[in-house]
Write a protein that holds these residues in place. Structure first.
Motif, PDB file in Angstrom:
ATOM      1  N   PHE A 157       0.876  -1.168   0.000  1.00 60.38           N
ATOM      2  CA  PHE A 157       0.000   0.000   0.000  1.00 60.38           C
ATOM      3  C   PHE A 157       0.916   1.221   0.000  1.00 60.38           C
ATOM      4  O   PHE A 157       1.573   1.516   1.000  1.00 60.38           O
ATOM      5  CB  PHE A 157      -0.909   0.008   1.225  1.00 60.38           C
ATOM      6  CG  PHE A 157      -1.788  -1.207   1.325  1.00 60.38           C
ATOM      7  CD1 PHE A 157      -3.053  -1.229   0.751  1.00 60.38           C
ATOM      8  CD2 PHE A 157      -1.337  -2.345   1.979  1.00 60.38           C
ATOM      9  CE1 PHE A 157      -3.853  -2.353   0.840  1.00 60.38           C
ATOM     10  CE2 PHE A 157      -2.130  -3.480   2.072  1.00 60.38           C
ATOM     11  CZ  PHE A 157      -3.393  -3.480   1.499  1.00 60.38           C
ATOM     12  N   VAL A 158       0.956   1.911  -1.131  1.00 61.36           N
ATOM     13  CA  VAL A 158       1.927   2.988  -1.333  1.00 61.36           C
ATOM     14  C   VAL A 158       1.274   4.329  -1.037  1.00 61.36           C
ATOM     15  O   VAL A 158       0.173   4.619  -1.494  1.00 61.36           O
ATOM     16  CB  VAL A 158       2.472   2.978  -2.770  1.00 61.36           C
ATOM     17  CG1 VAL A 158       3.547   4.034  -2.939  1.00 61.36           C
ATOM     18  CG2 VAL A 158       3.015   1.596  -3.129  1.00 61.36           C
ATOM     19  N   GLY A 159       2.004   5.168  -0.272  1.00 65.02           N
ATOM     20  CA  GLY A 159       1.514   6.498   0.031  1.00 65.02           C
ATOM     21  C   GLY A 159       0.537   6.502   1.193  1.00 65.02           C
ATOM     22  O   GLY A 159       0.281   5.479   1.841  1.00 65.02           O
ATOM     23  N   GLU A 160      -0.007   7.657   1.453  1.00 65.56           N
ATOM     24  CA  GLU A 160      -0.980   7.837   2.527  1.00 65.56           C
ATOM     25  C   GLU A 160      -1.993   8.870   2.074  1.00 65.56           C
ATOM     26  O   GLU A 160      -1.622   9.897   1.494  1.00 65.56           O
ATOM     27  CB  GLU A 160      -0.289   8.291   3.816  1.00 65.56           C
ATOM     28  CG  GLU A 160      -1.178   8.255   5.039  1.00 65.56           C
ATOM     29  CD  GLU A 160      -1.635   6.843   5.353  1.00 65.56           C
ATOM     30  OE1 GLU A 160      -2.866   6.618   5.356  1.00 65.56           O
ATOM     31  OE2 GLU A 160      -0.783   5.967   5.583  1.00 65.56           O
ATOM     32  N   ASP A 161      -3.283   8.598   2.314  1.00 68.28           N
ATOM     33  CA  ASP A 161      -4.313   9.538   1.915  1.00 68.28           C
ATOM     34  C   ASP A 161      -4.164  10.841   2.703  1.00 68.28           C
ATOM     35  O   ASP A 161      -3.953  10.828   3.922  1.00 68.28           O
ATOM     36  CB  ASP A 161      -5.699   8.922   2.156  1.00 68.28           C
ATOM     37  CG  ASP A 161      -6.799   9.749   1.524  1.00 68.28           C
ATOM     38  OD1 ASP A 161      -6.504  10.468   0.550  1.00 68.28           O
ATOM     39  OD2 ASP A 161      -7.942   9.691   2.005  1.00 68.28           O
TER      40      ASP A 161
END
Length: 289
Positions: A157-161
Motif C-alpha cells: 500500500f503505497v503512500g498515505e491519503d
C-alpha cells in the motif's frame, strides 16, 4: 425484354441471399469482437515512483527477512529502551509480518523508520551467536549514510491519503499496464497513468490469487524509490478520501495496441465496406429496372 427482367429478378434474389449471408457473418464477427474486447484477461500492473511512506504485508518468503546491523532498535520486549545495532548485534525481521516504512526528514539528516506490530514473532535480535525472538511493537530508526535496496514480496500500500496529521505522502508515481495478447503468447504495453501527489494506491486482487513483488531503493533524500509489479484486477487509487478510482485497461487500448484485435478490427471494417458496395450495386440494378 421479358427475358431481361427475369434475369434481373434472379440476380436480385441471388444478391439478397448473399447480403443475408453477409449480415449473418458480420453479426458473428461482431459477437467475437465483443468477446475479445470485453472478455477477462490476466493483466500485469507495474507501479513505480517516489514516496515517503509505504506499508507492506509481507509473505513468508525468505526475501522478506530484512536484516539490519546499524540503526536504533526499540521494542516492547525491552520496555521501549533504545538499543544500538552493530555488526555484533543485529536485528532480522521475520517474514509474514506487516511493516510500515516512512521517511523522516530532519534539518541536518535523513532517517528511515520501519515499524511493525504483531502478537507473533516480529523478528529476532541476534547477538553473541544467539537469537532472541521479539513480539509486539518493534521499530528501527536508520540514519541514512549510504544507499541500499530492500526487496520484498507481498501486498503493498503505497503512500498515505491526505488528511489531518499526515506528513508522509506519495510524491510522484506512474502505473503501466501489460496486457495478454488474445489467443497468443506474450504481452503488449497498454496504457500508462500518472499518479498525483498525495494518492494512496494498491494493486487489487479480488480472489487473492497473486503476490506482488518489488523493491525499495533507499537514498539520502526526503523520499525513496519504489517499484511494485503484480498480476491483478486493477489498481485502486484513493484520492482525498475518494476510493472510486480503479485503473483498468480500456477497450480503446485493446483495439489500438493488441495486434490480434487490430487485425480482426481491420477485417470487420473491410467486410462492412464490401457490404456497402453490395448494397450500392443492388440499388443501381433496381434503378435500372
Amino acid at each position: 425484354m421479358k427475358l431481361t427482367i427475369e434475369r434481373l429478378i434472379i440476380l436480385l434474389r441471388s444478391q439478397n441471399k448473399k447480403l443475408n449471408a453477409g449480415y449473418a457473418l458480420i453479426f458473428v464477427v461482431g459477437i467475437i469482437a465483443a468477446f475479445i474486447l470485453l472478455g477477462d484477461r490476466t493483466n500485469i500492473y507495474s507501479v513505480k515512483g517516489n514516496t515517503q511512506a509505504i506499508t507492506i504485508d509481507t509473505t513468508g518468503a525468505l526475501i522478506n527477512q530484512w536484516r539490519f546491523s546499524e540503526g536504533v532498535l526499540v521494542s516492547e520486549e525491552f520496555f521501549m529502551e533504545p538499543i544500538d545495532l552493530s555488526l555484533n548485534r543485529s536485528f532480522e525481521f521475520a517474514p509474514g509480518t506487516k511493516l510500515r516504512i516512512t521517511s523522516i526528514n530532519n534539518v541536518t539528516k535523513h532517517q528511515l523508520l520501519i515499524t511493525g506490530r504483531s502478537d507473533d514473532v516480529m523478528g529476532e535480535l541476534i547477538a553473541n551467536n544467539s537469537a532472541q525472538p521479539l513480539s509486539g511493537y518493534v521499530e528501527i530508526v536508520l540514519t541514512l549514510s549510504r544507499n541500499f535496496v530492500l526487496p520484498f514480496e507481498g501486498t503493498a500500500f503505497v503512500g498515505e491519503d491526505v488528511g489531518q496529521n499526515v506528513e508522509s505522502l506519495l510524491l510522484a508515481g506512474e502505473v503501466n499496464i501489460l496486457e495478454s495478447r488474445f489467443l497468443s503468447s506474450g504481452r503488449y504495453p497498454g496504457e500508462s497513468y500518472t499518479l498525483d501527489t498525495g494518492d494512496r494506491i494498491s494493486i487489487v486482487d479480488n480472489d487473492a490469487e497473486y503476490v506482488s513483488k518489488g523493491f525499495l531503493r533507499i537514498t539520502q533524500s526526503d523520499a525513496f524509490y519504489f517499484s511494485v509489479v503484480s498480476e491483478g484486477d486493477g489498481v485502486q487509487v484513493t484520492r482525498f478520501g475518494n476510493e472510486d478510482l480503479l485503473i483498468t485497461p480500456s477497450v480503446w487500448s485493446r483495439v489500438t495496441k493488441d495486434p490480434v484485435v487490430a487485425a480482426i478490427t481491420s477485417l470487420f471494417a473491410l467486410m462492412f465496406l464490401l457490404l456497402e458496395f453490395a448494397l450500392l450495386l443492388k440499388q443501381t440494378l433496381l434503378n435500372k429496372e
